[in-house]
Every structure is written in structure tokens, then in C-alpha cells.
Design a protein around this motif. Structure first.
Motif, PDB file in Angstrom:
ATOM      1  N   LEU A   1       0.826  -1.205   0.000  1.00 30.23           N
ATOM      2  CA  LEU A   1       0.000   0.000   0.000  1.00 30.23           C
ATOM      3  C   LEU A   1       0.862   1.258   0.000  1.00 30.23           C
ATOM      4  N   ASP A   2       1.924   1.243   0.787  1.00 26.34           N
ATOM      5  CA  ASP A   2       2.837   2.393   0.799  1.00 26.34           C
ATOM      6  C   ASP A   2       3.474   2.586  -0.575  1.00 26.34           C
ATOM      7  N   TYR A   3       3.889   1.490  -1.188  1.00 25.13           N
ATOM      8  CA  TYR A   3       4.505   1.562  -2.512  1.00 25.13           C
ATOM      9  C   TYR A   3       3.503   2.109  -3.540  1.00 25.13           C
ATOM     10  N   ILE A   4       2.295   1.601  -3.513  1.00 24.43           N
ATOM     11  CA  ILE A   4       1.266   2.054  -4.457  1.00 24.43           C
ATOM     12  C   ILE A   4       0.993   3.544  -4.256  1.00 24.43           C
ATOM     13  N   HIS A   5       0.887   3.972  -3.017  1.00 30.98           N
ATOM     14  CA  HIS A   5       0.680   5.388  -2.731  1.00 30.98           C
ATOM     15  C   HIS A   5       1.812   6.228  -3.313  1.00 30.98           C
ATOM     16  N   ASP A   6       3.040   5.799  -3.094  1.00 32.89           N
ATOM     17  CA  ASP A   6       4.206   6.562  -3.533  1.00 32.89           C
ATOM     18  C   ASP A   6       4.428   6.531  -5.046  1.00 32.89           C
ATOM     19  N   HIS A   7       3.898   5.509  -5.725  1.00 34.88           N
ATOM     20  CA  HIS A   7       4.146   5.327  -7.165  1.00 34.88           C
ATOM     21  C   HIS A   7       2.849   5.237  -7.972  1.00 34.88           C
ATOM     22  N   ILE A   8       1.813   5.901  -7.502  1.00 28.71           N
ATOM     23  CA  ILE A   8       0.491   5.747  -8.120  1.00 28.71           C
ATOM     24  C   ILE A   8       0.481   6.146  -9.599  1.00 28.71           C
ATOM     25  N   ASN A   9       1.207   7.181  -9.975  1.00 26.63           N
ATOM     26  CA  ASN A   9       1.185   7.594 -11.382  1.00 26.63           C
ATOM     27  C   ASN A   9       1.864   6.576 -12.286  1.00 26.63           C
ATOM     28  N   GLU A  10       2.955   5.977 -11.830  1.00 23.28           N
ATOM     29  CA  GLU A  10       3.603   4.928 -12.614  1.00 23.28           C
ATOM     30  C   GLU A  10       2.693   3.698 -12.737  1.00 23.28           C
ATOM     31  N   ILE A  11       1.993   3.402 -11.659  1.00 17.02           N
ATOM     32  CA  ILE A  11       1.079   2.248 -11.669  1.00 17.02           C
ATOM     33  C   ILE A  11      -0.083   2.515 -12.630  1.00 17.02           C
ATOM     34  N   MET A  12      -0.612   3.727 -12.604  1.00 19.63           N
ATOM     35  CA  MET A  12      -1.706   4.068 -13.513  1.00 19.63           C
ATOM     36  C   MET A  12      -1.228   4.012 -14.967  1.00 19.63           C
ATOM     37  N   ALA A  13       0.014   4.394 -15.215  1.00 19.05           N
ATOM     38  CA  ALA A  13       0.561   4.365 -16.578  1.00 19.05           C
ATOM     39  C   ALA A  13       0.783   2.941 -17.070  1.00 19.05           C
ATOM     40  N   SER A  14       0.906   1.988 -16.149  1.00 17.79           N
ATOM     41  CA  SER A  14       1.137   0.594 -16.544  1.00 17.79           C
ATOM     42  C   SER A  14      -0.157  -0.129 -16.918  1.00 17.79           C
ATOM     43  N   ASN A  15      -1.286   0.563 -16.841  1.00 17.59           N
ATOM     44  CA  ASN A  15      -2.600   0.010 -17.213  1.00 17.59           C
ATOM     45  C   ASN A  15      -2.988  -1.231 -16.422  1.00 17.59           C
ATOM     46  N   CYS A  16      -2.596  -1.286 -15.152  1.00 19.10           N
ATOM     47  CA  CYS A  16      -3.023  -2.431 -14.340  1.00 19.10           C
ATOM     48  C   CYS A  16      -4.465  -2.208 -13.875  1.00 19.10           C
ATOM     49  N   ASN A  17      -5.101  -3.279 -13.477  1.00 18.05           N
ATOM     50  CA  ASN A  17      -6.505  -3.242 -13.110  1.00 18.05           C
ATOM     51  C   ASN A  17      -6.670  -2.852 -11.642  1.00 18.05           C
ATOM     52  N   ILE A  18      -6.971  -1.601 -11.403  1.00 19.14           N
ATOM     53  CA  ILE A  18      -7.160  -1.074 -10.052  1.00 19.14           C
ATOM     54  C   ILE A  18      -8.476  -1.573  -9.449  1.00 19.14           C
ATOM     55  N   SER A  19      -9.457  -1.841 -10.280  1.00 17.79           N
ATOM     56  CA  SER A  19     -10.791  -2.198  -9.787  1.00 17.79           C
ATOM     57  C   SER A  19     -10.836  -3.546  -9.069  1.00 17.79           C
ATOM     58  N   CYS A  20      -9.777  -4.334  -9.179  1.00 17.76           N
ATOM     59  CA  CYS A  20      -9.786  -5.642  -8.515  1.00 17.76           C
ATOM     60  C   CYS A  20      -9.316  -5.572  -7.064  1.00 17.76           C
TER      61      CYS A  20
END
Length: 98
Positions: free
Chosen positions: A44-63
Motif C-alpha cells: 500500500l505504501d509503494y502504491i501510494h508513492d508510485h500511483i502515477n507509474e502504476i496508472m501508466a502501466s494500465n493495471c486493473n485497479i478495480s480488482c
């Protein structure tokens, strides 16, 4: 799965495998399923800190399960921080504001 096995079999905190944006959500979901609370918090900390990179990777957040998503939302303590997320299709920003 290979990343999780590396995490479990590591010798010390210094040898922890590094998270990457493209599989951070999968690690979060798997660690929550396996009741690995420390890894859930780290993810969760990693996702918070890297949210824009994660969003750019087109991963499925809705799961992400609702209870875990609430924990993620608590890490965004400033509405301006949520506003800065690059989310053209509003996959996560609106839900974080809720």
C-alpha cells in the motif's frame, strides 16, 4: 508468485525483492489473500508513492478489495495529492475522493 516466494525466502530485510509498478497491485491482492499483513502495508505504501507509474502501466485497479482500497485511500491525507494523480479515465481518483 515468483516474487512472493523471493519475499518469503529472503534472508534479511536488505534482500527483499523490489516492487515494480507493473505488478504492485497483484502483490497487494496476493499478500492480502495470504494474510501477509506486513507485505500488505508495504504494498500500500509503494502504491501510494508510485500511483502515477502504476496508472501508466494500465493495471486493473478495480480488482482491489474494498477494505484494502479504504486502507489505500487513508494514505492520501490531502485532497490535493489525489488531484495530482494522472487518471484520465477516472479509474481511481473518484473512488479515492469518496
Amino acid at each position: 508468485f515468483q516474487w512472493l516466494m523471493s519475499f518469503v525466502n529472503r534472508q534479511s530485510a536488505e534482500t527483499m525483492p523490489e516492487l515494480e509498478p507493473r505488478f504492485a497491485i497483484s502483490i497487494l491482492i496476493s499478500s492480502e489473500f495470504l494474510k501477509m499483513d506486513k507485505l500488505v502495508a508495504q504494498s500500500l505504501d509503494y502504491i501510494h508513492d508510485h500511483i502515477n507509474e502504476i496508472m501508466a502501466s494500465n493495471c486493473n485497479i478495480s480488482c482491489i478489495p474494498e477494505a484494502i482500497f479504504r486502507q489505500l485511500a487513508k494514505r492520501f491525507d490531502d485532497p490535493w495529492e489525489i488531484e495530482q494523480i494522472q487518471d484520465r479515465k477516472n479509474k481511481i481518483r473518484g473512488k479515492l475522493f469518496e
